[in-house]
Design an enzyme around this catalytic site. Structure first.
Site, short mmCIF file in Angstrom:
data_model
loop_
_atom_site.label_atom_id
_atom_site.label_comp_id
_atom_site.label_asym_id
_atom_site.label_seq_id
_atom_site.Cartn_x
_atom_site.Cartn_y
_atom_site.Cartn_z
CD GLN A 1 3.18 5.38 -3.33
OE1 GLN A 1 2.64 4.77 -4.25
NE2 GLN A 1 3.76 4.76 -2.32
CG HIS B 1 8.56 12.87 -5.03
ND1 HIS B 1 8.11 13.13 -3.75
CD2 HIS B 1 8.90 11.56 -5.05
CE1 HIS B 1 8.19 12.03 -3.03
NE2 HIS B 1 8.66 11.06 -3.80
CG ASP C 1 5.81 5.32 0.93
OD1 ASP C 1 5.30 5.71 -0.14
OD2 ASP C 1 7.04 5.12 1.07
CD GLU D 1 5.18 10.52 -4.81
OE1 GLU D 1 5.96 9.89 -5.54
OE2 GLU D 1 5.09 10.33 -3.57
CG HIS E 1 11.71 7.87 -6.81
ND1 HIS E 1 10.42 7.46 -7.07
CD2 HIS E 1 11.67 8.45 -5.56
CE1 HIS E 1 9.64 7.78 -6.05
NE2 HIS E 1 10.37 8.37 -5.13
CG ASN F 1 6.20 3.91 -6.12
OD1 ASN F 1 6.69 3.08 -5.35
ND2 ASN F 1 5.17 4.66 -5.79
NE ARG F 2 9.73 1.61 -2.13
CZ ARG F 2 9.15 2.76 -1.79
NH1 ARG F 2 8.07 3.18 -2.45
NH2 ARG F 2 9.64 3.50 -0.81
#
Length: 387
Positions: free
Chosen positions: A326, A222, A288, A352, A146, A120-121
């Site tokens: 997620q 993922h 998302d 996820e 990622h 993720n971010r």
């Protein structure tokens, strides 16, 4: 002009032949199969990923419910292909980004992969840990996603153990992430284990041990799922229930604001089963978003989500020990996949299980920091059935 010449030379080299998938990135790349009863799956050590997962529908017809590609090369970035064939000669990351952007829409896809070191971010591509600021390569605007441009999904893992059949088929992939890799601190030993259990059950275990420094770790699988079959079209009619009464809102760049708010009265409320497409039009592109799972204060396995596909009669239940999940509806998907089928937006869903995104920059989020005396363990149990 110089950049164009270098770009042309690189592409010419790659086109001239990249059939050899071997050695330079950590070892030979292979395809491995696990089978138990009516459930079978193929995996590869490139990204420790799922290639396919085949199981019967309500009429006993077998179908592949995981999106992906027909060949390993299609999963790989041009950078990875070049690294394998022409290592140790290195191209610049700037040139790699330009090539990837212009020519390889599909190769950066995380289809089925183990994503890390931090999935993720991470906002502004940096974080502070124990007084040190760590700057990471940005690969999503000004942010890192990622694990960076060459995260765990884009490297070759070692196959440590492999038992393809028998009462408990399994495979263990391992990777040594070095200190400073993609900007992250400390050596990290990582393992992903795929095991087939019971009737149509898949267990995924992800483990990580820091060898010498504290470091953030957030590993996810993922997989892009479509219970109707990877080539059956969109997933908007599939019903989903997510066992979370709260979620973490994001800004326009999908970075968490730091809040944890109720799903009540929002399109994110799936506490009761509902079709994915029922309120998707209330969102800019689709889902998302990270959900804060109920009962996440303990480390025991708990339900994250259940998905039902009425047409095929397939169902999937996911349990995990992680605090979040997620939910992603493949909002920008547009690539040719297995058998030449064109995967389009909303052609799959991702669930996820994970730590919260950008937790390194939000002290109120559950910590994802591991150290030599505090290892990381992430359990996922997928229960497939028909109705």
């Amino acid at each position: 002009m110089a950049k164009f010449s270098a770009l042309f030379c690189f592409i010419t080299l790659v086109i001239s032949g990249c059939a050899c998938i071997d050695s330079a990135m950590g070892g030979e790349i292979g395809i491995y199969e696990l089978k138990k009863g009516n459930l079978s799956m193929k995996l590869t050590n490139y990204g420790a990923r799922i290639i396919s997962l085949v199981l019967p529908d309500k009429n006993g017809k077998l179908g592949d419910v995981a999106l992906g590609f027909d060949t390993i090369e299609e999963f790989m970035t041009l950078y990875a292909l070049f690294h394998v064939k022409y290592f140790p000669f290195m191209i610049s990351l700037e040139l790699y980004y330009e090539i990837d952007r212009l020519f390889v829409q599909n190769a950066s896809s995380p289809f089925g992969a183990t994503v890390g070191r931090v999935a993720n971010r991470i906002s502004n591509a940096q974080f502070t840990l124990n007084g040190t600021v760590y700057k990471l390569p940005a690969n999503s605007g000004n942010n890192t996603i990622h694990g960076g441009p060459i995260g765990f999904s884009k490297v070759v893992w070692k196959v440590k153990k492999y038992s393809p059949d028998g009462p408990v088929p399994y495979i263990v992939f391992a990777y040594h992430s070095f200190d400073g890799e993609q900007g992250f601190p400390g050596d990290l030993l990582v393992k992903t284990t795929y095991t087939l259990l019971g009737d149509n059950q898949l267990c995924i275990t992800m483990e990580a041990k820091a060898r010498n420094k504290a470091t953030p770790v957030n590993l996810v699988n993922h997989a892009f799922w479509n219970l109707g079959g990877h080539n059956s079209g969109d997933i908007l009619s599939e019903k989903i229930q997510i066992f979370a009464s709260r979620y973490t809102p994001v800004d326009s760049k999908l970075i968490p604001t730091g809040e944890i708010v109720t799903v009540k009265g929002t399109p994110f409320d799936f506490l009761k089963p509902n079709t994915i497409g029922s309120r998707i039009n209330e969102l800019p592109k689709g889902y998302d978003i990270n959900y804060a799972l109920d009962g996440s204060g303990n480390k025991k396995l708990r339900k994250a989500a259940i998905v039902h596909d009425e047409k095929s009669g397939r169902a999937m239940e996911i349990l995990t020990n992680q605090p979040g999940v997620q939910f992603f509806t493949s909002n920008t998907l547009n690539v040719k996949g297995k058998g030449g089928f064109m995967y389009k937006p909303h052609g799959a869903l991702c669930l996820e299980t994970q730590g919260f995104p950008d937790s390194v920059n939000h002290p109120n989020f559950p910590s994802q920091i591991v150290n030599p005396v505090k290892p990381y363990k992430h359990y996922m149990l997928f229960k497939f059935s028909t109705f």
